[in-house]
Scaffold this active site. Structure first.
Site, short mmCIF file in Angstrom:
data_model
loop_
_atom_site.label_atom_id
_atom_site.label_comp_id
_atom_site.label_asym_id
_atom_site.label_seq_id
_atom_site.Cartn_x
_atom_site.Cartn_y
_atom_site.Cartn_z
N GLU A 34 0.83 -1.21 0.00
CA GLU A 34 0.00 0.00 0.00
C GLU A 34 0.87 1.26 0.00
O GLU A 34 1.44 1.64 1.02
CB GLU A 34 -0.94 0.01 1.22
CG GLU A 34 -1.86 -1.19 1.30
CD GLU A 34 -2.85 -1.25 0.14
OE1 GLU A 34 -3.21 -0.18 -0.41
OE2 GLU A 34 -3.28 -2.36 -0.21
N GLU A 75 -6.24 4.28 7.51
CA GLU A 75 -5.66 3.78 6.26
C GLU A 75 -5.56 2.26 6.27
O GLU A 75 -5.80 1.61 5.25
CB GLU A 75 -4.29 4.41 6.01
CG GLU A 75 -3.66 4.00 4.69
CD GLU A 75 -4.47 4.45 3.49
OE1 GLU A 75 -4.75 3.59 2.61
OE2 GLU A 75 -4.84 5.63 3.41
N GLU A 82 -10.26 -2.68 0.85
CA GLU A 82 -9.89 -2.79 -0.56
C GLU A 82 -9.38 -4.19 -0.90
O GLU A 82 -9.74 -4.76 -1.94
CB GLU A 82 -8.84 -1.74 -0.92
CG GLU A 82 -9.40 -0.34 -0.95
CD GLU A 82 -8.35 0.71 -1.29
OE1 GLU A 82 -7.14 0.36 -1.35
OE2 GLU A 82 -8.74 1.87 -1.49
#
Length: 128
Positions: A34, A75, A82
């Site tokens: 990420e 996050e 995701e």
């Protein structure tokens, strides 16, 4: 009584050690996969010490540094959403797209809140 999951542990020190290992694996996966997490981590590594230095009270220091940790937490949750959505399907699906967009919106709101917290502590010092 609900049946117990074979994937849930019963507790004890072994559970704590395994939970720590899974958490560290999660941080490692976020770092490797990420870009946003890497960027926000680098920013936090720079700004947390700055926040500890700029804060006049323990509360200000906690606010300035804690908000940055909050960005990382949100996050991580967004990245988990995701990854789960992509594991289900990489095809366009309105609900998966909505889940990803909502996770992204959560990160945006946390970043805005963090900026507002920093501004609320630092701007009055520059004005007065």
């Amino acid at each position: 009584m609900t049946p117990s999951s074979p994937y849930k542990s019963t507790g004890g020190l072994i559970r704590i050690i395994r939970a720590l290992r899974y958490s560290l694996q999660g941080l490692g996966a976020a770092w490797r996969h990420e870009a946003a997490f890497r960027q926000e981590t680098i920013l936090a590594v720079i700004l947390i010490p700055l926040g500890l230095w700029l804060g006049n009270t323990a509360g200000e220091r906690l606010l300035l540094s804690g908000m940055l940790v909050g960005v990382l937490i949100v996050e991580l949750i967004n990245s988990a959403i995701e990854a789960l959505a992509d594991a289900i399907s990489t095809d366009q699906h309105p609900l998966l797209g909505r889940a990803k967009d909502i996770g992204s919106a959560a990160v945006l709101l946390m970043l805005l809140l963090t900026g507002a917290a920093w501004a609320s502590v630092l701007i009055p010092r520059w004005i007065f």
